[in-house]
Each structure stands twice: as structure tokens, then as C-alpha cells.
Design a protein around this motif. Structure first.
Motif, PDB file in Angstrom:
ATOM      1  N   GLY A  63       3.104   5.579   6.149  1.00 57.71           N
ATOM      2  CA  GLY A  63       1.315   4.963   6.999  1.00 57.71           C
ATOM      3  C   GLY A  63       2.182   4.570   7.661  1.00 57.71           C
ATOM      4  N   ARG A  64       2.951   3.964   8.581  1.00 56.03           N
ATOM      5  CA  ARG A  64       3.299   3.636   9.296  1.00 56.03           C
ATOM      6  C   ARG A  64       4.078   4.252  10.440  1.00 56.03           C
ATOM      7  NH1 ARG A  64       0.798  -1.122  11.854  1.00 56.03           N
ATOM      8  NH2 ARG A  64       0.796  -2.776   9.158  1.00 56.03           N
TER       9      ARG A  64
ATOM     10  N   VAL B 234      -1.859  13.504   7.517  1.00 52.58           N
ATOM     11  CA  VAL B 234      -2.004  12.975   7.344  1.00 52.58           C
ATOM     12  C   VAL B 234      -0.630  12.156   5.591  1.00 52.58           C
ATOM     13  CG1 VAL B 234      -0.894  13.794   4.442  1.00 52.58           C
ATOM     14  CG2 VAL B 234      -1.941  16.023   5.692  1.00 52.58           C
ATOM     15  N   MET B 235       0.085  11.519   6.746  1.00 52.35           N
ATOM     16  CA  MET B 235       1.315  10.290   6.375  1.00 52.35           C
ATOM     17  C   MET B 235       0.168   9.240   7.220  1.00 52.35           C
ATOM     18  SD  MET B 235       4.652  12.021   7.220  1.00 52.35           S
ATOM     19  CE  MET B 235       5.173  10.116   7.742  1.00 52.35           C
TER      20      MET B 235
ATOM     21  N   PHE C 101      -0.481   1.226   4.417  1.00 52.51           N
ATOM     22  CA  PHE C 101       0.096   0.316   3.652  1.00 52.51           C
ATOM     23  C   PHE C 101      -0.334  -0.933   3.544  1.00 52.51           C
ATOM     24  CE2 PHE C 101       3.201  -3.163   6.109  1.00 52.51           C
ATOM     25  CZ  PHE C 101       4.149  -2.980   5.730  1.00 52.51           C
ATOM     26  N   SER C 102       0.651  -1.337   2.250  1.00 53.55           N
ATOM     27  CA  SER C 102      -0.093  -3.082   1.827  1.00 53.55           C
ATOM     28  C   SER C 102       0.514  -3.515   0.892  1.00 53.55           C
ATOM     29  CB  SER C 102      -0.638  -2.184   0.705  1.00 53.55           C
ATOM     30  OG  SER C 102      -1.769  -1.308   0.891  1.00 53.55           O
ATOM     31  N   GLN C 103       0.397  -4.638   1.397  1.00 54.58           N
ATOM     32  CA  GLN C 103       1.586  -6.283   1.536  1.00 54.58           C
ATOM     33  C   GLN C 103       1.379  -6.666   0.258  1.00 54.58           C
ATOM     34  OE1 GLN C 103       1.811  -7.089   5.712  1.00 54.58           O
ATOM     35  NE2 GLN C 103       4.207  -6.867   4.975  1.00 54.58           N
ATOM     36  N   VAL C 104       2.284  -7.490  -0.894  1.00 55.18           N
ATOM     37  CA  VAL C 104       1.628  -8.678  -1.435  1.00 55.18           C
ATOM     38  C   VAL C 104       2.701  -9.374  -1.830  1.00 55.18           C
ATOM     39  CG1 VAL C 104       0.809  -8.144  -4.057  1.00 55.18           C
ATOM     40  CG2 VAL C 104       0.600  -6.666  -3.124  1.00 55.18           C
ATOM     41  N   TRP C 105       2.013 -11.225  -1.891  1.00 63.01           N
ATOM     42  CA  TRP C 105       3.093 -11.675  -2.281  1.00 63.01           C
ATOM     43  C   TRP C 105       2.366 -12.369  -3.057  1.00 63.01           C
ATOM     44  CZ3 TRP C 105       1.461  -9.785   2.963  1.00 63.01           C
ATOM     45  CH2 TRP C 105       2.429  -9.929   3.637  1.00 63.01           C
ATOM     46  N   VAL C 106       3.480 -12.953  -4.246  1.00 65.77           N
ATOM     47  CA  VAL C 106       3.039 -13.799  -5.237  1.00 65.77           C
ATOM     48  C   VAL C 106       4.102 -15.437  -5.494  1.00 65.77           C
ATOM     49  CG1 VAL C 106       2.773 -14.333  -7.729  1.00 65.77           C
ATOM     50  CG2 VAL C 106       2.444 -11.924  -6.536  1.00 65.77           C
TER      51      VAL C 106
ATOM     52  N   LYS D 213      -2.373  -8.109   2.277  1.00 65.99           N
ATOM     53  CA  LYS D 213      -3.393  -7.397   3.200  1.00 65.99           C
ATOM     54  C   LYS D 213      -2.775  -5.863   3.359  1.00 65.99           C
ATOM     55  CE  LYS D 213       0.564  -8.474   7.123  1.00 65.99           C
ATOM     56  NZ  LYS D 213       0.313  -9.704   8.094  1.00 65.99           N
ATOM     57  N   THR D 214      -3.799  -4.775   3.828  1.00 67.89           N
ATOM     58  CA  THR D 214      -3.603  -3.482   4.056  1.00 67.89           C
ATOM     59  C   THR D 214      -4.226  -3.384   5.281  1.00 67.89           C
ATOM     60  OG1 THR D 214      -4.046  -1.340   2.722  1.00 67.89           O
ATOM     61  CG2 THR D 214      -5.720  -2.927   2.634  1.00 67.89           C
TER      62      THR D 214
END
Length: 446
Positions: free
Chosen positions: A173-174, A404-405, A410-415, A427-428
């Protein structure tokens, strides 16, 4: 006190550097790009509304000085500004170049840094770091393993260092906006290349004749390198279909592409909206005319006379010729017709109607037997070459792929797992509700 030359050079270099940074920022400004895009759209529309590449008489008739369109828009202003060939004017090409420069500057100043930033990440090792995320939660269980498994199933790319985890998906997506910019730049390059290397020509060719393209109405600055000289075109046949009411329904031309040795390379029957394409050159069927007539007087040899279209002040199309009936050409008749199949009218030298005939039907005039054997039609061809078209098509393909792209989130997850607790946040850049639902589903499962 003295100032060293090195100090002067450094100050000058700093000034130049600041100037170019400001210029780059101005060119990459989104507002400038929008203004340029609107200008391109406006002038492109004008090129569609105003007939392009017509003769002087056409513009004088349709854009007269009195009364002037809107009180000021006359044929003189139209020609001086280049609105008769909008797409090849210096100012239209300049707008395209400036818009392309703006897109390139924006790509390097905004899109590439955004992609680079998306690839730079770090682990969150302290609970307070989750406070800066719009979506975060603290769970009173150790659920790092379960969350990792769930993120893997959802297509996230996982990075883990002991009790810290980082996951992302949708990096494409970026990349999408960059592909969109590249596609638009390719389209502009194709348009500019076509303007400099393409040409537009018109030919009126009689049935049975062979021709090479010579009557160029418009040609780009580099067109001389692209003009086709290695083949000619033969009009093998021309015919017209008429409606039951006698009106022209459709007209056809049988064209053959012939090389210098006379070998047929390609052929096609063309009609309106069905052109012949060969080596990047397109032949369109646009008009027709009557070029000549074959006649016989008594038992004389058959001879061919040219026919010319007569001025009817917009009241229809008719063609005429003069046929001598005496060997010394002291007497003769005029032959008038309006199509290739209808009745032909015969007038004497005083302008009086003396008879009518059809092809193959003899008629007596001035003491001789006149027979019209055949009317020879001619085809009006519009010939175009635009080497930039394949480049433009490639640009549109890239543009569609990039759009389309760009819709991919674009999603990011921290744990972070610490002291019998699990901290999760993310965040997205789009589809916020869907992303929140993913996070809440993982939380509920724990």
C-alpha cells in the motif's frame, strides 16, 4: 580585518542550496500539482471542443470577427494562441513538463521517504511507549504466543526479540502511490513523445490509384525520422452503400499496403470506425468524392475526364465536368451528378437542361451519341501516427495497478509481554474500523 575566499564560497553555496530547496518544495507542492492538472484538463477539453488542424477558411467561418464569440474570441485569437493545434503548442507541452517535474519532485520528496519510513521500525520495550498509539490495550495475561499465531494467520510479517514483537502487513500500500506517480509520468512522457514524433495527414485518392503519404497537415519536430517511406498504399476499390431513400449509408475502401517491389504486405477493407493499422500508421475512412468519369462519343475510344465538386453554398454536394462534343472543342455539354449511382443531368453551353442519363445508357446531344460508362469514386483518408500511444497505454496500466495497490492498508502491530501482562497496540493508514476489529478479535480470544 579580512574575509577569506573560502568563507565567501561557503556563503554562496549555502544560498544556492537554500534556493534549490525552496524551489524543490514549491514544485513538489500538492496545490501546484492540482492547479497544473486542472489546466491540463481545461486545455484538453478545449482541444476536444474546437476542431483541430482545420483550414483557415473553417476557422474564419466558425469563429468570425463579427459577431465574435463571447465578444472577443475570434479566429485570429484562436490561431495566434494555437487553439487549432492545442496538443502540440509550446505552452501545452510546457505544462505537461512542469506537471511531470512536480510529480517527480513529490515522489522523491514525499512518497519515497514515506516508503522508507514504513520499513524502519523498532520494538517497544516499555509499556509507556504504547500510550502514543491511538489503539492500544493492556491485558492481564501472558498472550504473546497466541497473538503471534493469530497475526501470522492474518498475513502479518512477524519480527520478534524475546518478549517484544513487531508485525506489519500491506507494505504494498505504500508502494502504490509511487506506482501511481510513475504511471502518470509515463503518460506525460508518451504524450510529449507523440507530440514530437507523430504526424497527421489527409489524402483524397481515386479508386485504382497508388499513393505515398505526402499531404502532411501537422507533424512534430522529430517526425522526419518517422515518416513512412518504405511502403505505398493502393486503393483497390471504393464503393458506397445507399439507404432505400437514396442517402449515403456507408462507404468502403479496399486498401493494400505495397512494398517498393510491388509485393502486398497487408490489406483491409476500411470504413468509418474500422481503420487499417500498419507499422504504427493508422488509415481512417473519413470522406468520399467523385474524381472522374469515363465517357464515349459515338464509337470513339473511351476517355476519362476529371470531375470537380461545385460550390452549392451549403445546399448539398454535386460534381460536374465539361464534355466536348466537337473535335475542335468548339461545342460541348456539362455533366452534373450528386452521387455514384443516381441520374446524371446534361446541360448545353447556354445552361439549358438537354437530357439525363445513367451509367451505360446512351443519350444523343449535339448530334452525337454520348454514353457515360462509369463514375470513378475517390476515398478521403485521414492518416495518423502517434508513437507515444504505446507509452501512454503502459502509463495507464501502471496507473490502474498503482491505484489498486494504494487501497491496500498498511497496518502495524506492537506487542510486549511483561510482568504477567501483555501490552498490544497498532495503527493503520486506512480501513480503521477493519483494523480495530482485528485487534479486538485477538483481545477477545485471550
Amino acid at each position: 580585518m579580512s574575509i577569506s575566499p573560502s568563507s565567501d564560497n561557503s556563503s554562496f553555496n549555502d544560498s544556492i542550496s537554500k534556493f534549490f530547496r525552496k524551489l524543490l518544495a514549491m514544485v513538489a507542492d500538492l496545490r501546484l500539482a492540482i492547479v497544473l492538472l486542472l489546466a491540463i484538463a481545461l486545455f484538453s477539453i478545449s482541444g476536444t471542443v474546437i476542431e483541430q488542424n482545420q483550414g483557415l477558411s473553417y476557422y474564419q467561418e466558425n469563429y468570425p470577427e463579427n459577431p465574435a464569440l463571447w465578444g472577443f474570441f475570434t479566429w485570429k485569437l484562436l490561431l495566434n494562441l494555437g487553439f487549432d493545434h492545442v496538443y502540440t503548442t509550446w505552452w501545452y507541452v510546457s505544462i505537461l513538463v512542469l506537471f511531470g517535474t512536480s510529480l517527480i519532485a513529490c515522489t522523491f520528496r514525499r512518497q519515497l521517504p514515506a516508503l522508507k519510513a514504513a520499513q524502519i521500525w523498532k520494538y517497544y520495550r516499555q509499556p509507556r511507549e504504547f500510550n502514543k498509539l491511538a489503539l492500544s490495550a493492556e491485558l492481564s495475561v501472558n498472550g504473546l504466543a497466541e497473538i503471534k499465531e493469530s497475526l501470522t494467520k492474518k498475513g502479518y510479517k512477524i519480527h520478534q526479540d524475546n518478549d517484544s514483537l513487531y508485525a506489519q502487513k500491506g507494505i504494498i500500500g505504500r508502494v502504490g502511490p509511487i506506482i501511481v506517480h510513475i504511471g502518470m509520468i509515463v503518460i506525460l512522457l508518451g504524450a510529449i513523445w507523440g507530440a514530437f514524433t507523430g504526424f497527421f495527414a489527409q489524402e483524397m485518392i481515386a479508386e485504382g490509384e497508388t499513393f505515398t503519404i505526402k499531404n502532411f497537415i501537422e507533424a512534430g519536430a522529430l517526425t522526419n525520422l518517422k515518416k513512412p517511406q518504405d511502403f505505398s498504399v493502393k486503393v483497390k476499390d471504393f464503393r458506397i452503400d445507399y439507404s432505400p431513400q437514396g442517402a449515403v449509408d456507408q462507404f468502403y475502401s479496399d486498401l493494400s499496403i505495397i512494398d517498393q517491389e510491388g509485393k502486398e504486405l497487408d490489406k483491409k477493407t476500411i470504413f468509418v470506425n474500422q481503420p487499417l493499422r500498419y507499422k504504427g500508421v493508422t488509415f481512417y475512412q473519413t470522406s468520399w468524392s467523385i474524381s472522374g468519369v469515363k465517357v464515349q462519343l459515338n464509337n470513339s475510344p473511351i476517355f476519362q475526364l476529371p470531375m470537380a465538386e461545385l460550390d452549392t453554398k451549403g445546399k448539398g454536394r454535386i460534381w460536374g465536368t465539361w464534355i466536348p462534343t466537337n473535335p475542335d472543342m468548339s461545342n460541348g455539354v456539362s455533366l452534373i451528378t450528386k452521387d455514384l449511382q443516381g441520374t446524371m443531368f446534361i446541360y448545353d453551353m447556354s445552361g439549358q437542361l438537354v437530357g439525363a442519363t445513367r451509367p451505360g445508357m446512351p443519350v444523343e446531344v449535339n448530334g452525337v451519341n454520348l454514353k457515360v460508362l462509369d463514375l470513378i469514386g475517390s476515398t478521403g483518408l485521414q492518416i495518423k501516427a502517434d508513437p507515444g500511444v504505446p507509452i501512454v497505454y503502459l502509463g495507464f496500466a501502471l496507473l490502474m495497478v498503482g491505484v489498486v495497490m494504494s487501497y491496500v492498508s498498511f497496518s502495524q502491530v506492537w506487542v510486549l509481554e511483561k510482568d504477567d501482562s501483555t501490552f498490544i497496540g497498532g495503527k493503520t493508514n486506512r480501513a480503521q474500523v477493519t483494523f480495530e476489529r482485528e485487534i479486538f478479535t485477538m483481545i477477545d480470544s485471550l
